[in-house]
Scaffold this motif. Structure first.
Motif, short mmCIF file in Angstrom:
data_model
loop_
_atom_site.label_atom_id
_atom_site.label_comp_id
_atom_site.label_asym_id
_atom_site.label_seq_id
_atom_site.Cartn_x
_atom_site.Cartn_y
_atom_site.Cartn_z
N PHE A 1 0.80 -1.23 0.00
CA PHE A 1 0.00 0.00 0.00
C PHE A 1 0.83 1.28 0.00
CE2 PHE A 1 -3.09 -3.01 1.90
CZ PHE A 1 -4.13 -2.81 1.01
N ARG A 2 2.15 1.16 -0.24
CA ARG A 2 3.01 2.33 -0.09
C ARG A 2 2.60 3.54 -0.93
NH1 ARG A 2 8.81 2.54 0.33
NH2 ARG A 2 8.83 2.42 -1.91
N GLN A 3 2.21 3.28 -2.17
CA GLN A 3 1.90 4.40 -3.07
C GLN A 3 0.50 4.25 -3.64
OE1 GLN A 3 4.50 5.68 -6.24
NE2 GLN A 3 6.23 4.81 -5.14
N VAL A 4 -0.15 5.39 -3.89
CA VAL A 4 -1.44 5.37 -4.54
C VAL A 4 -1.31 6.12 -5.86
CG1 VAL A 4 -3.87 5.96 -4.28
CG2 VAL A 4 -2.49 5.49 -2.27
N ASP A 5 -1.88 5.54 -6.91
CA ASP A 5 -1.83 6.20 -8.21
C ASP A 5 -3.17 6.90 -8.43
OD1 ASP A 5 -1.84 6.90 -10.86
OD2 ASP A 5 -0.98 5.01 -11.58
N LEU A 6 -3.18 8.21 -8.15
CA LEU A 6 -4.46 8.93 -8.12
C LEU A 6 -5.10 9.06 -9.50
CD1 LEU A 6 -3.26 11.64 -5.66
CD2 LEU A 6 -4.90 9.84 -5.18
N GLY A 7 -4.27 9.18 -10.53
CA GLY A 7 -4.81 9.33 -11.88
C GLY A 7 -5.72 8.16 -12.26
N ALA A 8 -5.38 6.98 -11.73
CA ALA A 8 -6.15 5.80 -12.08
C ALA A 8 -7.59 5.90 -11.57
CB ALA A 8 -5.48 4.55 -11.53
N PHE A 9 -7.81 6.66 -10.47
CA PHE A 9 -9.19 6.84 -9.99
C PHE A 9 -10.00 7.64 -11.00
CE2 PHE A 9 -7.38 5.91 -5.72
CZ PHE A 9 -8.19 4.84 -5.44
N VAL A 10 -9.34 8.62 -11.63
CA VAL A 10 -10.03 9.40 -12.67
C VAL A 10 -10.43 8.48 -13.81
CG1 VAL A 10 -9.81 11.33 -14.26
CG2 VAL A 10 -8.69 11.42 -12.03
N ASN A 11 -9.51 7.57 -14.18
CA ASN A 11 -9.81 6.64 -15.27
C ASN A 11 -10.90 5.66 -14.89
OD1 ASN A 11 -7.85 7.63 -17.12
ND2 ASN A 11 -6.29 6.75 -15.79
N ALA A 12 -10.91 5.27 -13.61
CA ALA A 12 -11.97 4.38 -13.15
C ALA A 12 -13.32 5.09 -13.30
CB ALA A 12 -11.74 3.98 -11.70
N ALA A 13 -13.33 6.40 -13.05
CA ALA A 13 -14.57 7.17 -13.19
C ALA A 13 -15.03 7.18 -14.65
CB ALA A 13 -14.37 8.59 -12.68
N SER A 14 -14.07 7.27 -15.58
CA SER A 14 -14.47 7.25 -16.99
C SER A 14 -15.07 5.90 -17.36
CB SER A 14 -13.27 7.59 -17.89
OG SER A 14 -12.38 6.51 -17.95
N ALA A 15 -14.56 4.84 -16.73
CA ALA A 15 -15.12 3.52 -16.97
C ALA A 15 -16.55 3.44 -16.45
CB ALA A 15 -14.26 2.44 -16.30
N VAL A 16 -16.80 4.08 -15.29
CA VAL A 16 -18.16 4.08 -14.74
C VAL A 16 -19.10 4.80 -15.70
CG1 VAL A 16 -19.60 4.95 -12.87
CG2 VAL A 16 -17.38 3.93 -12.35
N ALA A 17 -18.63 5.92 -16.28
CA ALA A 17 -19.46 6.66 -17.23
C ALA A 17 -19.85 5.77 -18.41
CB ALA A 17 -18.71 7.90 -17.71
N VAL A 18 -18.89 5.02 -18.93
CA VAL A 18 -19.17 4.12 -20.06
C VAL A 18 -20.18 3.05 -19.65
CG1 VAL A 18 -18.17 2.32 -21.53
CG2 VAL A 18 -17.03 4.52 -21.30
N MET A 19 -20.02 2.53 -18.44
CA MET A 19 -20.95 1.48 -17.98
C MET A 19 -22.36 2.03 -17.86
SD MET A 19 -19.07 -0.97 -15.25
CE MET A 19 -18.18 0.21 -14.29
N ILE A 20 -22.48 3.26 -17.35
CA ILE A 20 -23.82 3.85 -17.20
C ILE A 20 -24.45 4.02 -18.59
CG2 ILE A 20 -25.06 5.95 -16.54
CD1 ILE A 20 -23.08 6.20 -14.20
N TYR A 21 -23.65 4.48 -19.54
CA TYR A 21 -24.18 4.65 -20.90
C TYR A 21 -24.63 3.32 -21.48
CZ TYR A 21 -24.66 6.42 -25.62
OH TYR A 21 -25.17 6.78 -26.84
N ALA A 22 -23.80 2.29 -21.28
CA ALA A 22 -24.15 0.97 -21.80
C ALA A 22 -25.42 0.46 -21.14
CB ALA A 22 -23.01 -0.01 -21.59
N ALA A 23 -25.57 0.72 -19.84
CA ALA A 23 -26.76 0.27 -19.11
C ALA A 23 -28.01 0.94 -19.68
CB ALA A 23 -26.62 0.57 -17.62
N ARG A 24 -27.89 2.23 -20.02
CA ARG A 24 -29.00 2.94 -20.66
C ARG A 24 -29.39 2.26 -21.97
NH1 ARG A 24 -29.09 8.71 -19.62
NH2 ARG A 24 -29.52 8.87 -17.40
N GLN A 25 -28.37 1.93 -22.78
CA GLN A 25 -28.62 1.31 -24.08
C GLN A 25 -29.29 -0.05 -23.93
OE1 GLN A 25 -28.00 2.65 -27.14
NE2 GLN A 25 -27.39 4.53 -26.13
N LEU A 26 -28.98 -0.72 -22.81
CA LEU A 26 -29.55 -2.05 -22.58
C LEU A 26 -30.87 -1.98 -21.83
CD1 LEU A 26 -26.26 -3.86 -21.51
CD2 LEU A 26 -27.58 -4.41 -23.54
#
Lengths: 279, 268
Positions: free
Chosen positions: A127-152
């Motif tokens: 747990f020594r280091q946290v890569d904060l940028g990756a949380f931003v990217n995780a958020a973009s993945a959530v956005a894509v999932m929400i869009y896909a859920a709408r389409q489905l």
């Protein structure tokens, strides 16, 4: 008896608080470090988004020529790509740097100092280091999932979403257990960096719908040895209602436990034969 | 000329140290390849009524990915760009300014040596894999096709090298070039044809891509081998590929000359 179990619970609670405070300090450290290189921080987020877009583009191109891959429709696969990106990015945020840095700690002998501290060494190394940028990217993945859920036309309830998240956590942990196990190879051969990056190829498998694979060696290996075909497939199937039986969930959770046991055994064996270097 | 052969020799010895690492990498690289091939098999199985998808049969599609892997092993830049950037950042290129040796030629020799060793090591798992997949592996239609494929692969290697070299020279101007390297890599990956053959794209898009150097970094030689590009189109393609190599060579020289003027020999 009642008193002793009470005090043990109290001690456990204190321990938990101590580690939580410690993790908070490590977080602050990482924030300070990242903010020293702001342009770089933004550029890396851009790079990751580019790669994410590439994967979606790949699916878009494939579905120009087919309506289905096995039983999976286009937006179901987009959901899968989103979920596997989410899992991969959360894993990156919390664990990736730490796993890939382990060989450096061993090579330089700096692990000595960590072994001496009155803290669980695996906790500190992981747990020594946290890569904060990756949380931003995780958020973009959530956005894509929400869009896909709408389409489905999906409208998952709160319980379903929580179960989905819990399975995602299991997926993140599987990646961590396996990559940490790979990283401990550096105790035996010092040049393990390449091995850790080799793990990146496995993420490609995690992005693919399991239905595409007929029973065979490939499917067995990536289900029961390196459970890549479970980590993101099972949570998504739960969300879109494609689960064939609850056994699939049990399999994912079971494999997480197996990976934990093996990873911990590997770590202990490795530390036992560690003989420092350089100092 | 002799001194450059010496560099190749040194490069081979240096990379031989990493042979196990290379073997690991070559084996790991087979995993995504297998996954992609299985994915296409499932797609062909889902469309059992049409034997071809976008003009590809299952055998052609499988061969495409196998060949792409081979061409990639022979031509892809592995660590060279990182090393060049590090040489500049740490001031190690100062010695090349003093010695009668050309840095670009020097790096090209090292790149060549690295590729030879990597290809030799990767040949083992790749051959095994092709044997397993032999029923889906197509051979070139005639000898000339094979020769032109090899010629085009050499041009691809030069193109790959020069492009990475030029990007790495950005280290003269910025501290961190790794993001630029990854952005370039991403474009090469999709527009070069790593993910899928470019002619399954909508034709307007495929056409637009043909004006960039990217298709000539992988897709073009593989298409020559598979006989999907032939006749006039093939010769024109080779000409365009040579044009890109020459352009990037010019660009690399230009960047080097401008860079040297800014170079401050930090720590060197």
């Amino acid at each position: 008896m009642n008193a002793s179990s009470h005090s043990r619970a109290f001690a456990g609670w204190g321990l938990l608080r101590r580690y939580a405070r410690l993790y908070g300090a490590l977080w602050r450290n990482s924030v300070v470090r990242e903010m020293g290189f702001k342009t770089n921080f933004v550029l890396w987020i851009f790079v990751e988004m580019l790669w994410f877009a590439l994967q979606i583009a790949f699916i878009a191109v494939i579905y120009q020529h087919t309506d289905r891959i096995a039983t999976w429709s286009k937006w179901q696969v987009v959901m899968l790509i989103g979920a596997s990106h989410f899992i991969q990015q959360v894993f990156t945020a919390v664990f990736l740097l730490n796993c890939s840095n382990l060989s450096e700690l061993v090579r330089t002998g700096r692990l000595d100092f960590l072994l001496l501290l009155p803290i669980n060494t695996r906790f500190l190394v992981s747990f020594r280091q946290v890569d904060l940028g990756a949380f931003v990217n995780a958020a973009s993945a959530v956005a894509v999932m929400i869009y896909a859920a709408r389409q489905l036309d999906l409208e998952p309830g709160i319980v379903q979403v929580l179960a989905f998240l819990a399975l995602c956590v299991a997926g993140v942990l599987i990646h961590y257990f396996l990559m940490f196990l790979l990283a401990t190879i550096c105790f035996w051969t010092v040049r393990a960096q390449g091995i850790v990056w080799g793990y990146y190829n496995l993420f490609t498998v995690a992005r693919l719908p399991d239905g595409a694979f007929r029973p065979g060696v490939f499917k067995t290996v990536f289900t029961l040895a390196l459970p890549m075909l479970l980590v993101s497939n099972v949570p998504v199937k739960l969300l879109v209602g494609m689960l064939e039986s609850p056994l699939e969930i049990a399999l994912l959770l079971g494999m997480a436990c197996v990976c934990f046991v093996i990873s911990e055994a590997g770590w202990r064996a490795s530390v036992r034969q560690y003989t420092s270097a350089g100092s | 000329m002799n001194k450059y052969w010496h560099v190749v020799g040194v490069g081979i010895q240096n990379t031989l140290v990493y042979r196990v690492n290379f073997l690991f990498r070559a084996c790991f690289a087979l995993i995504p390849l297998m996954a992609t091939i299985y994915l296409w098999r499932a797609i062909f199985a889902s469309n059992a009524d049409s034997p071809q998808i976008a003009g590809y049969s299952l055998a052609t599609m499988t061969s495409y990915y196998l060949l792409a892997t081979i061409v990639d092993a022979l031509t892809a830049v592995a660590e060279d760009d990182w090393q060049i950037a590090a040489d500049i950042k740490d001031g190690r290129i100062s010695q090349f300014l003093l010695k009668p040796i050309d840095y670009l030629a020097y790096r090209l020799c090292l790149f060549g040596a690295g590729r030879i060793i990597y290809a030799a090591v990767a040949a083992l798992p790749a051959t095994l894999f092709i044997v397993v997949q032999r029923s889906h592996f197509l051979l070139p239609s005639d000898g000339l096709t094979l020769v032109l494929f090899l010629a085009s692969t050499v041009l691809t290697a030069l193109l790959q090298f020069l492009m990475s070299y030029t990007i790495a020279l950005l280290a003269f101007w910025v501290l961190e070039v790794s993001t630029f390297i990854f952005i370039l890599f991403a474009f090469e990956y999709i527009a070069g044809g790593h993910l899928f053959p470019l002619d399954i794209l909508p034709s307007a898009l495929a056409n637009a891509l043909s004006y960039t150097p990217f298709p000539y970094q992988l897709y073009f030689p593989v298409s020559i081998y598979l006989g999907r590009i032939a006749g006039d189109e093939l010769w024109r393609g080779l000409l365009i590929q040579s044009f890109w190599v020459a352009t990037l060579f010019g660009l690399a020289r230009f960047a080097w000359h401008r860079g040297i003027r800014r170079y401050a020999a930090v720590g060197g």
